[in-house]
Motif scaffolding. Sequence first.
Motif, mmCIF file in Angstrom:
data_model
loop_
_atom_site.group_PDB
_atom_site.id
_atom_site.type_symbol
_atom_site.label_atom_id
_atom_site.label_comp_id
_atom_site.label_asym_id
_atom_site.label_seq_id
_atom_site.Cartn_x
_atom_site.Cartn_y
_atom_site.Cartn_z
ATOM 1 N N GLY A 448 0.802 -1.220 0.000
ATOM 2 C CA GLY A 448 0.000 0.000 0.000
ATOM 3 C C GLY A 448 0.831 1.264 0.000
ATOM 4 O O GLY A 448 0.302 2.342 -0.220
ATOM 5 N N ALA A 449 2.119 1.176 0.276
ATOM 6 C CA ALA A 449 2.935 2.385 0.407
ATOM 7 C C ALA A 449 4.211 2.355 -0.429
ATOM 8 O O ALA A 449 4.841 3.398 -0.609
ATOM 9 C CB ALA A 449 3.305 2.594 1.879
ATOM 10 N N ALA A 450 4.615 1.199 -0.928
ATOM 11 C CA ALA A 450 5.929 1.047 -1.566
ATOM 12 C C ALA A 450 6.119 1.990 -2.746
ATOM 13 O O ALA A 450 7.126 2.712 -2.823
ATOM 14 C CB ALA A 450 6.120 -0.407 -2.012
ATOM 15 N N GLU A 451 5.167 2.018 -3.673
ATOM 16 C CA GLU A 451 5.332 2.837 -4.875
ATOM 17 C C GLU A 451 5.448 4.314 -4.524
ATOM 18 O O GLU A 451 6.297 5.033 -5.052
ATOM 19 C CB GLU A 451 4.145 2.614 -5.823
ATOM 20 C CG GLU A 451 4.115 1.251 -6.496
ATOM 21 C CD GLU A 451 5.235 1.091 -7.513
ATOM 22 O OE1 GLU A 451 5.800 2.101 -7.951
ATOM 23 O OE2 GLU A 451 5.542 -0.066 -7.861
ATOM 24 N N ARG A 452 4.578 4.777 -3.609
ATOM 25 C CA ARG A 452 4.592 6.196 -3.245
ATOM 26 C C ARG A 452 5.913 6.592 -2.601
ATOM 27 O O ARG A 452 6.492 7.644 -2.927
ATOM 28 C CB ARG A 452 3.437 6.480 -2.275
ATOM 29 C CG ARG A 452 3.395 7.918 -1.773
ATOM 30 C CD ARG A 452 2.225 8.114 -0.820
ATOM 31 N NE ARG A 452 2.279 7.213 0.322
ATOM 32 C CZ ARG A 452 3.020 7.445 1.409
ATOM 33 N NH1 ARG A 452 3.781 8.529 1.478
ATOM 34 N NH2 ARG A 452 3.016 6.596 2.415
ATOM 35 N N ILE A 453 6.421 5.767 -1.692
ATOM 36 C CA ILE A 453 7.672 6.083 -0.995
ATOM 37 C C ILE A 453 8.851 6.098 -1.959
ATOM 38 O O ILE A 453 9.674 7.024 -1.967
ATOM 39 C CB ILE A 453 7.906 5.071 0.142
ATOM 40 C CG1 ILE A 453 6.883 5.288 1.263
ATOM 41 C CG2 ILE A 453 9.328 5.168 0.683
ATOM 42 C CD1 ILE A 453 6.960 4.267 2.374
ATOM 43 N N LEU A 454 8.930 5.092 -2.796
ATOM 44 C CA LEU A 454 10.102 4.971 -3.667
ATOM 45 C C LEU A 454 10.058 5.927 -4.849
ATOM 46 O O LEU A 454 11.103 6.300 -5.395
ATOM 47 C CB LEU A 454 10.237 3.519 -4.129
ATOM 48 C CG LEU A 454 10.402 2.529 -2.963
ATOM 49 C CD1 LEU A 454 10.592 1.108 -3.471
ATOM 50 C CD2 LEU A 454 11.584 2.931 -2.086
ATOM 51 N N ASP A 455 8.865 6.364 -5.259
ATOM 52 C CA ASP A 455 8.764 7.391 -6.301
ATOM 53 C C ASP A 455 9.391 8.696 -5.823
ATOM 54 O O ASP A 455 9.986 9.444 -6.612
ATOM 55 C CB ASP A 455 7.300 7.624 -6.690
ATOM 56 C CG ASP A 455 6.770 6.545 -7.614
ATOM 57 O OD1 ASP A 455 7.590 5.753 -8.139
ATOM 58 O OD2 ASP A 455 5.539 6.464 -7.806
ATOM 59 N N ARG A 456 9.243 8.966 -4.512
ATOM 60 C CA ARG A 456 9.826 10.194 -3.966
ATOM 61 C C ARG A 456 11.358 10.157 -4.022
ATOM 62 O O ARG A 456 12.017 11.174 -4.252
ATOM 63 C CB ARG A 456 9.360 10.403 -2.525
ATOM 64 C CG ARG A 456 7.888 10.744 -2.409
ATOM 65 C CD ARG A 456 7.513 11.058 -0.974
ATOM 66 N NE ARG A 456 8.296 12.173 -0.458
ATOM 67 C CZ ARG A 456 8.250 12.594 0.807
ATOM 68 N NH1 ARG A 456 7.479 11.940 1.668
ATOM 69 N NH2 ARG A 456 8.976 13.605 1.196
ATOM 70 N N ILE A 457 11.926 8.977 -3.820
ATOM 71 C CA ILE A 457 13.385 8.846 -3.909
ATOM 72 C C ILE A 457 13.839 9.018 -5.348
ATOM 73 O O ILE A 457 14.827 9.710 -5.642
ATOM 74 C CB ILE A 457 13.833 7.476 -3.355
ATOM 75 C CG1 ILE A 457 13.474 7.377 -1.868
ATOM 76 C CG2 ILE A 457 15.328 7.264 -3.570
ATOM 77 C CD1 ILE A 457 13.770 6.021 -1.266
ATOM 78 N N ASN A 458 13.120 8.403 -6.269
ATOM 79 C CA ASN A 458 13.483 8.473 -7.687
ATOM 80 C C ASN A 458 13.399 9.883 -8.242
ATOM 81 O O ASN A 458 14.027 10.206 -9.252
ATOM 82 C CB ASN A 458 12.557 7.559 -8.505
ATOM 83 C CG ASN A 458 13.213 6.238 -8.839
ATOM 84 O OD1 ASN A 458 14.424 6.195 -9.070
ATOM 85 N ND2 ASN A 458 12.446 5.164 -8.864
ATOM 86 N N ALA A 459 12.581 10.716 -7.590
ATOM 87 C CA ALA A 459 12.342 12.056 -8.143
ATOM 88 C C ALA A 459 13.530 12.997 -7.947
ATOM 89 O O ALA A 459 13.587 14.050 -8.579
ATOM 90 C CB ALA A 459 11.097 12.661 -7.481
ATOM 91 N N HIS A 460 14.459 12.661 -7.069
ATOM 92 C CA HIS A 460 15.604 13.543 -6.805
ATOM 93 C C HIS A 460 16.617 13.454 -7.951
ATOM 94 O O HIS A 460 16.972 12.377 -8.400
ATOM 95 C CB HIS A 460 16.283 13.164 -5.485
ATOM 96 C CG HIS A 460 15.465 13.550 -4.278
ATOM 97 N ND1 HIS A 460 14.363 12.836 -3.866
ATOM 98 C CD2 HIS A 460 15.605 14.599 -3.419
ATOM 99 C CE1 HIS A 460 13.846 13.413 -2.779
ATOM 100 N NE2 HIS A 460 14.582 14.479 -2.499
#
Length: 549
Positions: A448-460
């Motif tokens: 339920g949270a994996a994609e949202r959390i890791l998208d934030r890391i990828n955005a940097h």
Amino acid sequence: MTASSRSMRSLLPSLRDYRELRRSWRGDLVAGVTVGIVALPLALAFGVSSGVGAEAGLITAIVAGLVAAVFGGSNVQVSGPTGAMVVVLAPIVVSHGAGAVVLISILAGVIVLLAGALRLGRTVSYIPWPVIEGFTVGIGVIIFLQQVPAAVGMSGAGHSTNAVIAAIESVRGADWPTALIPLATVAAVALIMLLLGRISGRLPASFMAIVIVTLGASLLGLPLDTIGELPHALPLPMLPTMDADGLLSLLGPAFAVAALAAIESLLSARVAASMADTGPVNADRELVGQGLASIASGFFGGMPATGAIARTAVNVRSGARTRASAIVHSLALLAVVYLAANVVSVIPLAALSGVLMVTAARMISPTIIKQVMRSTRSDAIVFVLTAIITVSFDLIIAVGIGIAAAAFFALRALSTASGVHREELPGSPVAGDERIALFRIDGSLFFGAAERILDRINAHEGIEVVILRLSQLQLIDATGAHTLTELVTALERRGVTVLIKGIRPEHLHLLERLGVIGSLRHSNHLFVELEPAIVHARSHISRAANATV
């Protein structure tokens, strides 16, 4: 003795069940007779309301009550026909006939018995409180509406299986000058029960109301439908006729009945345990006992049984301390069959409807409703949704949807509580630190949270080294581990070096199996402490800077 044999013995009766009997036998005897008096009108009413007849309700209270008392996992639980079971059985009787209930009782009993043997008793603790209260309110509404046909003198007419529609049809189709007589009977029973309840909570109000109204109806010669002839003895047990096609068609209803029997019985036992210090509840043994009770009830021509919360509460408040009280309750009802069947047969059906209407109204607690509605928005939604679906469609569907809705809100809350935070590198800054990103992942990395959390890391952007701090990660599932592998792979493909710090021991095996560790560029990119990870990251930046000079 092996562990497996000890485990099996815990599901069986023993003399330890009655070790308090020497001190408590007087209280158990009084409580058993009291509950028997209270259970009599309810057993008759639930039998009639379900469509299988008063006889079946009485047989269930006697046979199932006795078997569950001996084999169940609670010392004070009283079992028999209940309003919730009526809600499920009534449409089954309409669809498959009253004769199918006997077979469903046996099938459902076998399912519940197997659930106990497989140690599934504690699963009821996973049902959220708003779902329990929601279907309790829904059951109360349905039981009340189911009595409307009998309350207006339309008990013999064919009605919709939906309680709301059936109630409306009954009111529209009633012969109103004549319908006032059964309606007044219902009102009289309700009034007597309420008045006696205010005088003393220990009085068997439903029993006394039935006696008073039945005497009044007989003396006045009121034209009311009555229970009719009852057997003067308990019928002999017999195997029901069954065929393969019939069994297959009843499997679905049997599972629904079994689910309800298990849920209601375990909830009732849990409530009883909280009311008095009468010993712990063995949830698995309770399922075994309730399964055997429904099987035995079916062989005698009765209905599926469950633990009855109202009768169990009366039992505890009347002084019960051992299962002997529930046994006495069954024996008291058995005495009614042999000694007072003719008297019971003249009870008006409208009087039984009055008892059930009051019982249904008492199931709906305004205090509990206020508590749920004032708790959280998501809990209120789950409560209302479960109650509406229970009344509109089906109890088991309502419980399933209620649990699914509660799970959705719980996962959303868990997902919101999880997050990723970019932290400053500790200590004095060093040239090139701006190209190092330190991310701390908190909470849970699950589907339920994996994609949202890791998208934030990828955005940097503009980063050459990423340090992932996983020491604060409390939970990770297969989806989270897989997504983490994809993140590491994607960053490495972009030329970003990934270092991982602080994998918790309980997560290591999963991360190894799903390729997180293997996706790192080198095995020495895995760290226990933060400081060595930062030193390693700065060495990468330094080598990259020297290579460009």
